[in-house]
Design a protein around this motif. Sequence first.
Motif, short mmCIF file in Angstrom:
data_model
loop_
_atom_site.label_atom_id
_atom_site.label_comp_id
_atom_site.label_asym_id
_atom_site.label_seq_id
_atom_site.Cartn_x
_atom_site.Cartn_y
_atom_site.Cartn_z
N LEU A 144 -24.37 58.54 78.24
CA LEU A 144 -24.01 57.68 77.10
C LEU A 144 -22.51 57.62 76.90
N MET A 145 -21.88 58.80 76.96
CA MET A 145 -20.45 58.83 76.66
C MET A 145 -19.62 58.20 77.78
N SER A 146 -20.13 58.23 79.03
CA SER A 146 -19.39 57.52 80.10
C SER A 146 -19.33 56.04 79.77
N GLY A 147 -20.47 55.50 79.33
CA GLY A 147 -20.50 54.07 79.02
C GLY A 147 -19.71 53.76 77.78
N ARG A 148 -19.74 54.67 76.82
CA ARG A 148 -19.14 54.37 75.53
C ARG A 148 -17.65 54.72 75.53
N THR A 149 -17.37 55.99 75.79
CA THR A 149 -16.00 56.46 75.63
C THR A 149 -15.18 56.31 76.91
N ALA A 193 -15.48 54.17 79.29
CA ALA A 193 -15.11 52.76 79.48
C ALA A 193 -14.03 52.35 78.50
N SER A 194 -14.12 52.85 77.25
CA SER A 194 -13.12 52.41 76.28
C SER A 194 -11.75 53.03 76.60
N PHE A 195 -11.74 54.28 77.11
CA PHE A 195 -10.46 54.86 77.56
C PHE A 195 -9.83 53.98 78.63
N ALA A 196 -10.64 53.61 79.63
CA ALA A 196 -10.11 52.84 80.75
C ALA A 196 -9.59 51.49 80.27
N ALA A 197 -10.36 50.82 79.40
CA ALA A 197 -9.95 49.50 78.94
C ALA A 197 -8.68 49.59 78.10
N GLU A 198 -8.64 50.60 77.23
CA GLU A 198 -7.50 50.73 76.33
C GLU A 198 -6.21 51.00 77.13
N LEU A 199 -6.27 52.00 78.01
CA LEU A 199 -5.08 52.33 78.79
C LEU A 199 -4.76 51.20 79.76
N ALA A 228 -6.07 40.47 83.76
CA ALA A 228 -7.31 40.59 83.00
C ALA A 228 -8.43 41.10 83.91
N ARG A 229 -8.45 40.61 85.15
CA ARG A 229 -9.51 41.01 86.05
C ARG A 229 -9.41 42.50 86.36
N ALA A 230 -8.16 42.99 86.52
CA ALA A 230 -7.98 44.40 86.86
C ALA A 230 -8.50 45.29 85.75
N VAL A 231 -8.34 44.87 84.49
CA VAL A 231 -8.85 45.68 83.37
C VAL A 231 -10.37 45.78 83.47
N GLY A 232 -11.01 44.66 83.79
CA GLY A 232 -12.46 44.67 83.97
C GLY A 232 -12.87 45.61 85.10
N GLU A 233 -12.15 45.54 86.22
CA GLU A 233 -12.47 46.40 87.35
C GLU A 233 -12.27 47.87 86.99
N ALA A 234 -11.18 48.15 86.26
CA ALA A 234 -10.90 49.53 85.88
C ALA A 234 -12.04 50.08 85.02
N THR A 235 -12.52 49.26 84.08
CA THR A 235 -13.59 49.71 83.19
C THR A 235 -14.87 49.98 83.97
N THR A 236 -15.24 49.02 84.83
CA THR A 236 -16.44 49.20 85.63
C THR A 236 -16.34 50.47 86.46
N SER A 237 -15.21 50.61 87.14
CA SER A 237 -15.12 51.73 88.06
C SER A 237 -15.07 53.04 87.30
N ALA A 238 -14.52 53.03 86.06
CA ALA A 238 -14.53 54.25 85.25
C ALA A 238 -15.96 54.68 84.97
#
Lengths: 375, 257
Positions: free
Chosen positions: A221-226, A228-234, A341-351
Amino acid sequence: MSPEKLTFDYSNPKILHLKLSGDWQISVGLPAVDEVTSQFALHRDTKQVTFDFSEVSKWDSGLVSFLLDLVNECERRDISVVREGLPEGVQKLLTLSLKMREKVVVHQETKESFLESIGTKALEVIKSIRLWLDFLGEVALSFGRLFMGKSCFRRDDFVSTVQKCGADALGLVSLISILVGTILAFIGAIQLKLFGAQIYIADIVGIAMVRVMGAVMTAVLMSGRTGASFAAELGIMQTNEEIDALKTLGVNPIDFLVLPRVLALVIMLPLLTLYADLMGIVGGFVISTGVLGLNPVEYLNHTQAAVKLSNVWVGLIHSFVFGVIIAIVGCLRGIQCQRSARAVGEATTSAVVTAITGVVIATAIITFVCQVLGI
Amino acid sequence: MEESLRPVIEVRNVDLGYDDYVVMRNLNFSIQKGDIFIVMGGSGCGKTTLLKALIGLKGPTKGEVLYYGKNFWDKDDKEQQDIMQRFGVLYQGGALWSSLTLGENVALPLQLYSKLSVKQIRQVVELKLALVGLAGYADFYPSEISGGMRKRAGLARAIALDPDIIFFDEPSSGLDPLNARMLDDLILELRDTLGATIVVVTHELASIFAVGNNSIFLDPESKTMIASGNPKELLKNSSDPRVIKFLTRGEKLGAGK
């Protein structure tokens, strides 16, 4: 395509007189240049192209693009193009774009051979391993500075991260843990009923939740929640050059951004896990007593007897390791993010993907080690 | 036929704001076909808010905006879409879609709203990129080129469909003087060759005097427009010290102060 837009006049020898008519607009559609070039194939002695523009009612840059292509085709065939018949605006645009075309830059796209691509891939793997080690080293150093009391991050930032990855996740963790507890109880019931040993559902639910399931489910749960949000934010901070701004200020972005996040998750994940364990046992209890008809007191006694303190420690070790994995993966992907923008999406997915994979691998390793040590 | 006689854009008694906060009130002006219309004023005076109202992103709190005599904010979505298709907008940072190459960025409006074949679209894209001086850059991603080039690519996308009205939001910000000059020339060129009407939001004095033939001046303190007309004539004839101060970079403080 209406053929009337283009008529071919060969009344003068070796000269193709093109009569244009109607609307020559992008929104209406244009004839293909092939219609003209196929004429060149029929009349091989054509040496010159002239235009009659009087019948054209409306035109836009679609016409210019058509003519540009025609000019190129004619150049290739050594046919001269007389532009006099064209309106001034068309001639101007044509000249402008022909002039601009001279300074063409070619995109450096090189075709790789098979072996080369294998080599490149291998080098990329090495590079990414090095990046990982670099990052882990920096985080370790940063923790060192933290214990020396020399690291600098904003307390508010830390507290709000704790809030976001702890208290705010309680609802979701409760729901999922209760459901996992009930699922375990049902699965146990089917098998244990064969032996008339349904009371052992309490052992199964208790041990499974506390030892591994509580930690694993919370971590997922926390991988999806937190994570991903760390990766998107940074990642977005990287895109906006906010991380560069920290660096130029002499602030280490690892200390300032990564450290509070890793710390917050490493503290909160074990706590959430304990909570999830409890909720799972509650779920199993409700189903066993309510649906499967077990004695509540007996169930609680069984749970108490089965779940030893060592099980709780194993569960907590799991969750501590998961917390480190999720936080570091999320932050690393965010910091490595490219600027789009695309890189942020990729970063989140890969996180998320990396964190969940890491969690499962870590579970396997810890389970194996515990088996060997007999814990 | 009637359409060609009317002003392209008419703004009548328009108030702009966010919720309760008023940014500008009582704006009245009209933009004629072939104009290069400048919206100027100091930072934070509501230029961008006005632009948003003009390109159909955010409605005014009061008043009407008419395109070719049609009241934009009264129409339903379909008709608004039809009117908006005649706009091209160059956003401040270019606003290119980062997951598409420059060629794909310019091609997208063509794929959506034109009747051209794939090959023809490619040719038009090449033409537009060549016009802004980016011939051969079709396969580059926005992240691979410089800020000035991104801006020019944004312009290529804005003019992809040969719009009747082209809006520029701070076209020369972030460009070196030569590139800014090139963009000004391009604005004039577009007006002359394609007959487009052009609205420029800017505070670059050099551009204002080089391209503008009509303008309004927004003042943040009185929250309305305090001058309008050809910028060169404003500089010569205006008696308002705020306008003179702005147009001379504060070097001449004007008669009033």
